[in-house]
Design a protein around this motif. Sequence first.
Motif, PDB file in Angstrom:
ATOM      1  N   VAL A 326      17.279  40.101  83.967  1.00 47.70           N
ATOM      2  CA  VAL A 326      17.876  38.891  84.676  1.00 47.70           C
ATOM      3  C   VAL A 326      18.119  39.180  85.989  1.00 47.70           C
ATOM      4  O   VAL A 326      18.138  38.404  87.086  1.00 47.70           O
ATOM      5  CB  VAL A 326      18.717  38.175  83.866  1.00 47.70           C
ATOM      6  N   GLU A 338      19.933  30.509  87.001  1.00 49.94           N
ATOM      7  CA  GLU A 338      20.133  31.554  85.931  1.00 49.94           C
ATOM      8  C   GLU A 338      20.368  30.770  84.588  1.00 49.94           C
ATOM      9  O   GLU A 338      19.923  31.333  83.685  1.00 49.94           O
ATOM     10  CB  GLU A 338      21.677  32.137  86.498  1.00 49.94           C
ATOM     11  N   GLY A 354      20.115  32.029  80.319  1.00 50.25           N
ATOM     12  CA  GLY A 354      20.695  32.939  80.878  1.00 50.25           C
ATOM     13  C   GLY A 354      21.809  33.561  80.082  1.00 50.25           C
ATOM     14  O   GLY A 354      22.553  34.584  80.542  1.00 50.25           O
TER      15      GLY A 354
ATOM     16  N   VAL B  58      21.180  35.211  90.467  1.00 50.60           N
ATOM     17  CA  VAL B  58      21.945  35.512  89.394  1.00 50.60           C
ATOM     18  C   VAL B  58      23.069  36.154  89.847  1.00 50.60           C
ATOM     19  O   VAL B  58      23.302  37.363  90.180  1.00 50.60           O
ATOM     20  CB  VAL B  58      21.250  36.332  88.354  1.00 50.60           C
ATOM     21  N   CYS B  88      25.925  37.017  83.549  1.00 52.40           N
ATOM     22  CA  CYS B  88      25.074  36.342  82.578  1.00 52.40           C
ATOM     23  C   CYS B  88      25.884  36.246  81.426  1.00 52.40           C
ATOM     24  O   CYS B  88      25.585  36.130  80.288  1.00 52.40           O
ATOM     25  CB  CYS B  88      24.073  37.300  81.877  1.00 52.40           C
TER      26      CYS B  88
END
Lengths: 418, 418
Positions: A326, A338, A354, B58, B88
């Motif tokens: 990610v 995200e 995410g 992100v 995350c």
Amino acid sequence: MPNNNMKTIEGGVTAPQGFVANALSCGIKKPTATRLDLALLYSTLPTTSAGTFTTNKVRAACVRVSQSHIRRNDIRAIIANSGNANACTGVEGINVARRECRIVAKELGIRQGEIAVCSTGVIGLPMPMQRIEPRLPELAAGLAPDKGHDVASAIITSDTREKEIAVEITLQGKPVRLGACCKGAGMICPNMATMFCFLTTDAAVARPDLEKLTCDAVETSFNRITIDGDMSTNDTVLVMANGASGVTVRPGTPDWKTFSDAVHHVMLEMALHIVQDGERVTKFVTVEVEGARTFADARKVAEAVAKSSLVKSSWNGNDPNWGRIVHAVGYSRANVREELIDVDIAGLPACRGGLQTDTPSDNLREAVLAQAFTVRIDLNMGDAGYTVYTTDLSPEYVDFNRSEYAYWNQAKRDGLTK
Amino acid sequence: MPNNNMKTIEGGVTAPQGFVANALSCGIKKPTATRLDLALLYSTLPTTSAGTFTTNKVRAACVRVSQSHIRRNDIRAIIANSGNANACTGVEGINVARRECRIVAKELGIRQGEIAVCSTGVIGLPMPMQRIEPRLPELAAGLAPDKGHDVASAIITSDTREKEIAVEITLQGKPVRLGACCKGAGMICPNMATMFCFLTTDAAVARPDLEKLTCDAVETSFNRITIDGDMSTNDTVLVMANGASGVTVRPGTPDWKTFSDAVHHVMLEMALHIVQDGERVTKFVTVEVEGARTFADARKVAEAVAKSSLVKSSWNGNDPNWGRIVHAVGYSRANVREELIDVDIAGLPACRGGLQTDTPSDNLREAVLAQAFTVRIDLNMGDAGYTVYTTDLSPEYVDFNRSEYAYWNQAKRDGLTK
């Protein structure tokens, strides 16, 4: 992709009718070496041809010469060597490549411009022509229809095995054959790698059709693979069609579809062989991106993930590290959100929106123990997708690439460098 | 860069007047660990502040919270932890970061929005708040002016040593101090890395001036370093100026030049410390590009060379492989001409006009045995230049990054993942 009409056959690049080959051991890298390192592939009939080359602005002398030849002529013969890339060798490198073509053309009774020349190996050292030039007449004299495999042998460098394929399809009641060989295995990156692929066929194909088909097939095969993110100076794909089968294929016909599928199949197989034989590689990973807003976004995401040293290191360690995936998606410069990112690893949901999923980490770890698996990334923003075939990064890769001293030491003994 | 007015002093981030700090060991990564992993840095006086953050799409929860705080307020306190990146982690991650700020704000008697929060460590696992939250009052209660070094200790992860600096300059007859600490050491890439840098000063600086100065100094320091080409989700540079020295600095004055030079010096030193302490790194390499047509071209070339796995592997092997450098220049997408490229390695001419030089390869090899050297690339096409500070790539780097199992195993014991 392979249709039920297609069968795999033996013979590599000389499986199609009218192609002959030969290879010799010249000691290009080291005079005492006995491995094959100089090859010649020749169509006894006139051809149509197509080629794609590295997009690196630093192009090897052989690439420059081959490009200028294929622009004006159809290529009927390919001289290929391993052990020296003839790159960063200036005017002298170009003269050397041209001289090889001139000598072989004379032996074969064809024009110099009908020959392509492909070199792979170390960059920046002059070619040891004292060991190559005297052998060229012998190379041409020994051409035979059963030596396709020798071409596959002569072109490999850090590859651990020969990579070749041949298939037969039936068109208009007649057998039509395609053969190919290729080499990897370092400097592998989208937009061509230190790789060659030579594809032969005994179908008759008009040059513009062959060119378009070649570009399309390269785009979905060799341009989709990455091992180390380094793009080489020497990448070359050459396709020769000589019509020896008596079958002509034209776009817009059902035969074209069959033939075109076979070309795509052969190129993709060759590309995957290169990845699977990547330098000191232990994993074969397919990175599938979908749900991107645009094709360009899907590509950026797939390539960022496939090139990330941290992601690749984690694959080497059998670590299903979706967080690193990610994070690479995030820095890809693609349009992503995200909170919409889903990641599946080896078929198991690893990340949704995410965030981590309920998939037990033990299950994820077990899944990535496989030698081959797929990482599927859904951006959930649109319909565009892109797939890249890649590998892990191993400590052994770095170790293997630490030095090319052997080349320099030999060049010094040859008086080709100080 | 350092002028004769500047002297290095002790004390790190609490060297400037009016700054206090504290750090605790909370066992964030592992309950049994005894190392410092939670820190608080606080200005007893109001500040002006500036920050730059990762450009990764992100972004960690802590980055989002810190960005929203600094947009509306000046930052007076920084809560920082290692062991978990709070990235995350979704809405819950944001709630956690906000809760940390709220608790500390109450203890300090300031507003929640005056606090920035910085987390570094594994991505994708929830923060073990059961071990952090109960310790926050104690963290605030123990603030002291002699604990700057503890902040430097608490924020490091794979770093092998603390990274801090403090300098004193004299302005208007009074001492003005700057202190900083930072952490690396993986995911280091231009446009910010998994790095933090906290810079304190007791000069008084207007916020817009401090913001511009911070951006400029980050551009020529942290944005010029790369270790592994991976850009993190958590990168943060925060600068706080509290005026405790009684000296106000304003652009356009000679004092500003002295102060601005000191900020640049401190940031560049911190950035170079990060590179020098890169994960499992054995070489410190400065890649200097000059003679580019544009600044963007110079940057593309420098970054392509500094990120090439093959080039970096060769440095690890003490191989002065100029051919691989030129090949990376070629694929950089910059406007270059092979026949104009000059490369010097460690001060020796290795390549001129795209070709090998007469420099004996033994001399080149000896030169790259040094732990630090410069690769100078002259494109000979214009006046633009760019410099990147980077490292080799070692088998040990890959090995080190193979897995983060330890994090996941602990999170499972904590009930934070399946």
